[in-house]
Design an enzyme around this catalytic site. Structure first.
Site, PDB file in Angstrom:
ATOM      1  N   VAL A 193     -17.566  -4.536  -3.691  1.00 29.29           N
ATOM      2  CA  VAL A 193     -18.716  -4.194  -4.526  1.00 29.29           C
ATOM      3  C   VAL A 193     -18.315  -3.758  -5.927  1.00 29.29           C
ATOM      4  CG1 VAL A 193     -20.173  -3.574  -2.558  1.00 29.29           C
ATOM      5  CG2 VAL A 193     -18.789  -1.792  -3.679  1.00 29.29           C
ATOM      6  N   TYR A 203     -17.362  12.999  -4.863  1.00 28.63           N
ATOM      7  CA  TYR A 203     -18.358  12.402  -3.968  1.00 28.63           C
ATOM      8  C   TYR A 203     -19.763  12.857  -4.351  1.00 28.63           C
ATOM      9  CZ  TYR A 203     -20.746  11.033   0.315  1.00 28.63           C
ATOM     10  OH  TYR A 203     -21.622  10.469   1.213  1.00 28.63           O
ATOM     11  N   LYS A 206     -22.927  10.434  -5.735  1.00 28.64           N
ATOM     12  CA  LYS A 206     -24.210  10.313  -5.034  1.00 28.64           C
ATOM     13  C   LYS A 206     -25.370  10.828  -5.882  1.00 28.64           C
ATOM     14  CE  LYS A 206     -22.770   8.284  -1.334  1.00 28.64           C
ATOM     15  NZ  LYS A 206     -23.198   6.896  -1.036  1.00 28.64           N
TER      16      LYS A 206
END
Length: 254
Positions: free
Chosen positions: A61, A165, A169
């Protein structure tokens, strides 16, 4: 509401299809009539959601050309593209003090850039056919500043998701809002699901002290996240866009 033919005639791409949530989402969509392509960077051969209607392929991706190739293949072979579920992502543990630059780049590249590249590539085919559904995977960590309580026990931070992280997000959440407004006139809804701690291979070392903070008394299941995705992808959710749906057992409420 979730009838066996709910997604009959629809084509869906699920990235991160070899992981627990990705497998559950792919299986749920296929079980309700969608033609599903489940993609992953590593272990595409492990994608086996007990349904012959799921095709598998390899996808990085973070590479624009790879994403474009997959999107072109889907529209060429299946004739349309209706649902994109961006599950592909990596977790990262530890403290901000010891976070390496290379690790920061890795997490942002996969979780944030990768999600954007897939969303961007979905716009043209969805616009061309008059609409579609995009569902991104966020996280409670992108909302609550992290689950650990290092002022009580510094060891909790070392065994739980870190700032890279969380930032990745949180970026997915705001990306969802931007795209929802930009694409609404094209009949494309863009929403996100923000899970709390979900029992999986990635959370086997989740500190018991943090599990005890979940009001419902347990960690979530991948199937529960998949059910939220099913709803947001459904015709019944046509008036919902820009939403970040919490599936976290009450660990964070907003």
């Amino acid at each position: 509401m979730f009838t066996a033919d709910l997604y009959a005639g629809k084509v869906a791409l699920v990235t991160g299809g070899a992981g627990g949530i990705g497998r559950a989402v792919a299986a749920a969509l296929a079980a309700h009539g969608a033609r599903v392509v489940a993609a992953d960077l590593d272990g595409a051969d492990r994608i086996d959601p007990a349904c012959t209607d799921v095709q598998t392929l390899r996808l990085n991706v973070t590479r624009r050309d790879d994403v474009a190739r997959v999107m072109a293949d889907i529209t060429a072979t299946l004739g349309r593209f209706d649902i994109l579920v961006n599950v592909a992502g990596v977790v990262s543990m530890g403290s901000a003090e010891h976070l390496q630059e290379a690790e920061w780049d890795r997490v942002i590249d996969i979780n944030l850039k990768g999600t954007f590249l897939c969303c961007q590539a979905a716009i043209e085919p969805m616009r061309r056919q008059g609409g579609g559904r995009i569902i991104n995977l966020g996280s409670v960590i992108g909302k609550n500043g992290g689950n650990p309580r290092p002022w009580i026990d510094p060891a909790e931070q070392e065994r739980a998701s870190n700032v890279a992280y969380g930032v990745s997000k949180a970026g997915v959440h705001i990306m969802t809002s931007f795209l929802a407004k930009e694409l609404a006139a094209s009949g494309i809804t863009v929403n996100a699901v923000a899970p709390g701690p979900v029992a999986s291979a990635m959370t086997t070392n989740f500190p018991p002290s943090l599990k005890n903070l979940i009001p419902v008394g347990r960690m979530g299941a991948a199937d529960e996240v998949a059910a939220a995705v099913l709803f947001l992808a459904s015709p019944q959710a046509g008036f919902i866009t820009g939403e970040v749906l919490d599936v976290n057992g009450g660990i964070w409420c907003d």
